[in-house]
Design a protein around this motif. Sequence first.
Motif, PDB file in Angstrom:
ATOM      1  N   ARG A 123       0.823  -1.202   0.000  1.00 21.50           N
ATOM      2  CA  ARG A 123       0.000   0.000   0.000  1.00 21.50           C
ATOM      3  C   ARG A 123       0.866   1.266   0.000  1.00 21.50           C
ATOM      4  N   THR A 124       0.188   2.416  -0.139  1.00 20.07           N
ATOM      5  CA  THR A 124       0.885   3.707  -0.194  1.00 20.07           C
ATOM      6  C   THR A 124       1.358   4.125   1.202  1.00 20.07           C
ATOM      7  N   PHE A 125       2.482   4.788   1.259  1.00 20.97           N
ATOM      8  CA  PHE A 125       3.012   5.338   2.513  1.00 20.97           C
ATOM      9  C   PHE A 125       2.264   6.650   2.775  1.00 20.97           C
ATOM     10  N   THR A 126       1.407   6.640   3.799  1.00 15.14           N
ATOM     11  CA  THR A 126       0.514   7.785   4.021  1.00 15.14           C
ATOM     12  C   THR A 126       1.094   8.789   5.034  1.00 15.14           C
ATOM     13  N   PRO A 127       0.489   9.986   5.139  1.00 15.67           N
ATOM     14  CA  PRO A 127       0.921  10.940   6.173  1.00 15.67           C
ATOM     15  C   PRO A 127       0.765  10.338   7.575  1.00 15.67           C
ATOM     16  N   GLY A 128      -0.207   9.415   7.746  1.00 13.82           N
ATOM     17  CA  GLY A 128      -0.399   8.740   9.041  1.00 13.82           C
ATOM     18  C   GLY A 128       0.822   7.880   9.390  1.00 13.82           C
ATOM     19  N   ASP A 129       1.371   7.201   8.373  1.00 15.22           N
ATOM     20  CA  ASP A 129       2.576   6.377   8.596  1.00 15.22           C
ATOM     21  C   ASP A 129       3.738   7.284   8.997  1.00 15.22           C
ATOM     22  N   LYS A 130       3.830   8.411   8.301  1.00 11.58           N
ATOM     23  CA  LYS A 130       4.925   9.352   8.544  1.00 11.58           C
ATOM     24  C   LYS A 130       4.846   9.890   9.977  1.00 11.58           C
ATOM     25  N   LYS A 131       3.603  10.210  10.404  1.00  9.25           N
ATOM     26  CA  LYS A 131       3.389  10.771  11.742  1.00  9.25           C
ATOM     27  C   LYS A 131       3.767   9.752  12.827  1.00  9.25           C
ATOM     28  N   LEU A 132       3.379   8.484  12.616  1.00 14.33           N
ATOM     29  CA  LEU A 132       3.680   7.443  13.603  1.00 14.33           C
ATOM     30  C   LEU A 132       5.196   7.277  13.767  1.00 14.33           C
ATOM     31  N   VAL A 133       5.907   7.248  12.641  1.00 11.42           N
ATOM     32  CA  VAL A 133       7.368   7.097  12.672  1.00 11.42           C
ATOM     33  C   VAL A 133       7.997   8.303  13.372  1.00 11.42           C
ATOM     34  N   LEU A 134       7.459   9.495  13.080  1.00 14.68           N
ATOM     35  CA  LEU A 134       7.994  10.717  13.677  1.00 14.68           C
ATOM     36  C   LEU A 134       7.825  10.697  15.197  1.00 14.68           C
ATOM     37  N   PHE A 135       6.619  10.292  15.679  1.00 14.45           N
ATOM     38  CA  PHE A 135       6.386  10.238  17.126  1.00 14.45           C
ATOM     39  C   PHE A 135       7.277   9.193  17.783  1.00 14.45           C
ATOM     40  N   THR A 136       7.486   8.069  17.099  1.00 14.29           N
ATOM     41  CA  THR A 136       8.357   7.019  17.646  1.00 14.29           C
ATOM     42  C   THR A 136       9.761   7.576  17.840  1.00 14.29           C
ATOM     43  N   LEU A 137      10.203   8.323  16.856  1.00 12.98           N
ATOM     44  CA  LEU A 137      11.544   8.910  16.886  1.00 12.98           C
ATOM     45  C   LEU A 137      11.658   9.958  17.997  1.00 12.98           C
ATOM     46  N   ILE A 138      10.625  10.793  18.120  1.00 17.66           N
ATOM     47  CA  ILE A 138      10.645  11.846  19.144  1.00 17.66           C
ATOM     48  C   ILE A 138      10.716  11.218  20.543  1.00 17.66           C
ATOM     49  N   PHE A 139       9.860  10.224  20.803  1.00 17.41           N
ATOM     50  CA  PHE A 139       9.867   9.598  22.127  1.00 17.41           C
ATOM     51  C   PHE A 139      11.183   8.860  22.401  1.00 17.41           C
ATOM     52  N   SER A 140      11.784   8.268  21.352  1.00 14.72           N
ATOM     53  CA  SER A 140      13.074   7.585  21.547  1.00 14.72           C
ATOM     54  C   SER A 140      14.140   8.600  21.959  1.00 14.72           C
ATOM     55  N   HIS A 141      14.116   9.766  21.306  1.00  9.13           N
ATOM     56  CA  HIS A 141      15.138  10.765  21.610  1.00  9.13           C
ATOM     57  C   HIS A 141      14.902  11.429  22.967  1.00  9.13           C
ATOM     58  N   VAL A 142      13.626  11.571  23.347  1.00 14.07           N
ATOM     59  CA  VAL A 142      13.323  12.113  24.676  1.00 14.07           C
ATOM     60  C   VAL A 142      13.851  11.131  25.736  1.00 14.07           C
ATOM     61  N   GLN A 143      13.616   9.842  25.499  1.00 13.40           N
ATOM     62  CA  GLN A 143      14.084   8.810  26.437  1.00 13.40           C
ATOM     63  C   GLN A 143      15.604   8.816  26.538  1.00 13.40           C
ATOM     64  N   LEU A 144      16.249   9.025  25.416  1.00 10.90           N
ATOM     65  CA  LEU A 144      17.721   9.085  25.382  1.00 10.90           C
ATOM     66  C   LEU A 144      18.207  10.252  26.250  1.00 10.90           C
ATOM     67  N   LEU A 145      17.554  11.402  26.102  1.00  9.26           N
ATOM     68  CA  LEU A 145      17.947  12.591  26.877  1.00  9.26           C
ATOM     69  C   LEU A 145      17.744  12.373  28.374  1.00  9.26           C
ATOM     70  N   ILE A 146      16.568  11.829  28.733  1.00 12.06           N
ATOM     71  CA  ILE A 146      16.299  11.566  30.157  1.00 12.06           C
ATOM     72  C   ILE A 146      17.360  10.586  30.682  1.00 12.06           C
ATOM     73  N   GLY A 147      17.671   9.586  29.845  1.00  5.58           N
ATOM     74  CA  GLY A 147      18.675   8.578  30.220  1.00  5.58           C
ATOM     75  C   GLY A 147      20.029   9.224  30.507  1.00  5.58           C
TER      76      GLY A 147
END
Length: 152
Positions: free
Chosen positions: A35-59
Amino acid sequence: MYTGLLHTHSLVRWLMLILLIMSVFRAYNGWKSRRTFTPGDKKLVLFTLIFSHVQLLIGFVLYMVSPIVQSALADMGSAMKDKMLRFWAVEHIAVMILSILIITVGNAMAKRATSDGEKFKKIFIYFTIGLVLILISIPWPFLQTGAGRGWF
Ligand code: HEM
């Protein structure tokens, strides 16, 4: 501050894991169903990345204020011979940094991919590797490294 950070770090783990697992499943389905890569897919990946980096900083902040890490760093020679101290001074931080690096590289590779199928495939492969590394490096309450720690 230390206790508050520890609780936040512990809670963010769940948000990160939920987002990572959702990204992996969505990427696999998208790849296999072509299927097509939608803006919803992009948003999910972006949030995953943001939370990973926030966790890294807290760590990183936790690493600087944690009494366990401080006692390990005060005598690294002996700490390396102690399973628990070695885990907190070296293993947890090293594997977590590596996993977040792999997730970040996966996102960059997906951005560069020329087809939607390739985007999903890159996200699926890199995020799955990151997820597995994170799962094995979390001090779960049923492991020796997480004994006495909670689920949240
Ligand atoms: C994917 C990223 C990570 C996850 C899922 C994760 C998960 C956790 C969990 C569940 C705990 C135990 C919390 C508790 O006992 O309430 C913990 C503790 C800790 N983490 Fe992480 N962590 C991550 C990344 C990092 C990184 C990158 C660092 C260092 C730069 C780090 C440093 C620490 C430290 C210092 C502690 C506390 C040790 C203490 O009890 O004093 N973590 N982490």
